[in-house]
Design a protein around this motif. Structure first.
Motif, PDB file in Angstrom:
ATOM      1  N   LEU A   1      55.532  36.099  50.193  1.00  0.00           N
ATOM      2  CA  LEU A   1      54.632  34.964  50.002  1.00  0.00           C
ATOM      3  C   LEU A   1      53.178  35.362  50.227  1.00  0.00           C
ATOM      4  O   LEU A   1      52.286  34.917  49.487  1.00  0.00           O
ATOM      5  CB  LEU A   1      55.020  33.821  50.951  1.00  0.00           C
ATOM      6  N   TRP A   2      52.932  36.177  51.240  1.00  0.00           N
ATOM      7  CA  TRP A   2      51.570  36.624  51.498  1.00  0.00           C
ATOM      8  C   TRP A   2      51.032  37.452  50.333  1.00  0.00           C
ATOM      9  O   TRP A   2      49.882  37.277  49.898  1.00  0.00           O
ATOM     10  CB  TRP A   2      51.520  37.458  52.779  1.00  0.00           C
ATOM     11  N   VAL A   3      51.852  38.343  49.810  1.00  0.00           N
ATOM     12  CA  VAL A   3      51.415  39.184  48.700  1.00  0.00           C
ATOM     13  C   VAL A   3      51.139  38.334  47.460  1.00  0.00           C
ATOM     14  O   VAL A   3      50.120  38.515  46.778  1.00  0.00           O
ATOM     15  CB  VAL A   3      52.468  40.257  48.386  1.00  0.00           C
ATOM     16  N   LEU A   4      52.022  37.377  47.164  1.00  0.00           N
ATOM     17  CA  LEU A   4      51.807  36.498  46.017  1.00  0.00           C
ATOM     18  C   LEU A   4      50.541  35.662  46.190  1.00  0.00           C
ATOM     19  O   LEU A   4      49.787  35.448  45.230  1.00  0.00           O
ATOM     20  CB  LEU A   4      53.023  35.580  45.816  1.00  0.00           C
ATOM     21  N   GLY A   5      50.316  35.183  47.401  1.00  0.00           N
ATOM     22  CA  GLY A   5      49.109  34.409  47.664  1.00  0.00           C
ATOM     23  C   GLY A   5      47.848  35.241  47.497  1.00  0.00           C
ATOM     24  O   GLY A   5      46.866  34.788  46.890  1.00  0.00           O
ATOM     25  N   LEU A   6      47.875  36.464  48.010  1.00  0.00           N
ATOM     26  CA  LEU A   6      46.719  37.348  47.869  1.00  0.00           C
ATOM     27  C   LEU A   6      46.472  37.710  46.410  1.00  0.00           C
ATOM     28  O   LEU A   6      45.317  37.786  45.969  1.00  0.00           O
ATOM     29  CB  LEU A   6      46.937  38.614  48.708  1.00  0.00           C
ATOM     30  N   ILE A   7      47.558  37.936  45.667  1.00  0.00           N
ATOM     31  CA  ILE A   7      47.405  38.246  44.249  1.00  0.00           C
ATOM     32  C   ILE A   7      46.766  37.083  43.509  1.00  0.00           C
ATOM     33  O   ILE A   7      45.818  37.253  42.730  1.00  0.00           O
ATOM     34  CB  ILE A   7      48.772  38.605  43.634  1.00  0.00           C
ATOM     35  N   SER A   8      47.271  35.873  43.760  1.00  0.00           N
ATOM     36  CA  SER A   8      46.762  34.695  43.048  1.00  0.00           C
ATOM     37  C   SER A   8      45.298  34.439  43.364  1.00  0.00           C
ATOM     38  O   SER A   8      44.471  34.284  42.456  1.00  0.00           O
ATOM     39  CB  SER A   8      47.608  33.464  43.409  1.00  0.00           C
ATOM     40  N   VAL A   9      44.964  34.401  44.647  1.00  0.00           N
ATOM     41  CA  VAL A   9      43.588  34.113  45.057  1.00  0.00           C
ATOM     42  C   VAL A   9      42.657  35.261  44.689  1.00  0.00           C
ATOM     43  O   VAL A   9      41.545  35.051  44.197  1.00  0.00           O
ATOM     44  CB  VAL A   9      43.536  33.832  46.577  1.00  0.00           C
ATOM     45  N   GLY A  10      43.129  36.490  44.913  1.00  0.00           N
ATOM     46  CA  GLY A  10      42.283  37.647  44.649  1.00  0.00           C
ATOM     47  C   GLY A  10      41.943  37.806  43.173  1.00  0.00           C
ATOM     48  O   GLY A  10      40.775  38.004  42.814  1.00  0.00           O
ATOM     49  N   LEU A  11      42.950  37.708  42.311  1.00  0.00           N
ATOM     50  CA  LEU A  11      42.691  37.859  40.871  1.00  0.00           C
ATOM     51  C   LEU A  11      41.827  36.726  40.334  1.00  0.00           C
ATOM     52  O   LEU A  11      40.948  36.948  39.495  1.00  0.00           O
ATOM     53  CB  LEU A  11      44.019  37.912  40.108  1.00  0.00           C
ATOM     54  N   LEU A  12      42.057  35.513  40.843  1.00  0.00           N
ATOM     55  CA  LEU A  12      41.242  34.381  40.396  1.00  0.00           C
ATOM     56  C   LEU A  12      39.799  34.531  40.864  1.00  0.00           C
ATOM     57  O   LEU A  12      38.859  34.187  40.130  1.00  0.00           O
ATOM     58  CB  LEU A  12      41.841  33.073  40.920  1.00  0.00           C
TER      59      LEU A  12
END
Length: 254
Positions: free
Chosen positions: A225-236
């Motif tokens: 979940l942390w990795v998915l959250g970082l991916i979503s926020v970071g890429l956006l």
């Protein structure tokens, strides 16, 4: 950024999306897994929930969500450039960020709605073989897939103003479908690897995780979940920064 203005953009994009062509695409996305699962339900004898779950995961979080986002998230900016409306949007205060985030949320809503309807119908078709738990897991995975992949496709759309769709399709096939299945450190950076890990964890498929650790992973739920959250926020965030500083070509300049 004013949340009310952002919601206005989302409402406007949703109204503009209600065209005959896009509605037909939405229906096709919904019906494809339903038709396939119906055929499998009455032609193949499948009793274990793992087999149903893997098939349903491949059809909905990976196929329906990604196809929907390819159509709605990837061309978010290029459509405005081609329609010669970008120059007017960019002149407004926070106009670029509002358009980007509004189109991002619209793509998530469109794609997830198709995935939710399709997953619900497939759960009914599977009956006791699937169960309520599998339906809930697929809905959550579809939502996570939409948020993470939408940020990825939006970023691709801001980096490549031409041949955007081709680039997004190539990345999806090579990285999300190819690299995510390769037993290496790099596959842990892909979105699909994290989604499969969450599915195995939430469904308690310990045997599957032991037999195919490179596919389902061994990390705890919190890590995925942390990795998915970082991916979503970071890429956006990168997409937003890129769009603020980019000089997009106009139709006349193309």
């Amino acid at each position: 950024m004013n949340p009310l203005l952002l919601m206005d953009v989302v409402r406007f994009e949703l109204r503009r999306s209600w065209t005959l062509g896009r509605t037909a695409i939405w229906i096709i996305l919904v019906m494809f897994p339903i038709a396939l699962m119906t055929v499998l339900r009455f032609t193949v004898t499948v009793r274990d929930v793992e087999t149903w779950g893997i098939m349903l995961y491949f059809l909905i979080p990976e196929v329906v969500c990604l196809l929907g986002l390819l159509l709605w998230a990837t061309p978010a900016i290029s459509t405005e450039v081609e329609g010669q409306t970008w120059i007017y949007l960019a002149m407004r205060r926070s106009g670029r960020n509002l358009v980007l985030l509004g189109k991002y949320l619209t793509a998530v809503l469109w794609s997830f709605s198709a995935a939710f309807v399709s997953a619900s119908a497939c759960a009914i078709i599977m009956g006791p073989a699937g169960g309520f738990r599998l339906w809930g897991v697929m809905c959550i995975l579809s939502l996570l897939s939409c948020f993470a992949h939408a940020s990825l496709y939006v970023l691709i759309g801001t980096l490549f103003f031409r041949r955007t769709m081709v680039t997004a399709v190539f990345y999806t096939m090579a990285i999300e479908y190819g690299l995510s299945l390769v037993p290496a450190v790099a596959n842990k950076l892909t979105i699909n690897y994290r989604l499969r890990g969450l599915m195995a964890q939430w469904m308690d498929w310990e045997d599957a995780r032991s037999a195919a650790e490179n596919v389902f992973g061994s990390e705890p739920v919190s890590t995925h979940l942390w990795v998915l959250g970082l991916i979503s926020v970071g890429l956006l965030a990168v997409a937003t920064l890129r769009l603020v500083r980019a000089e997009l070509p106009t139709q006349q300049e193309g």
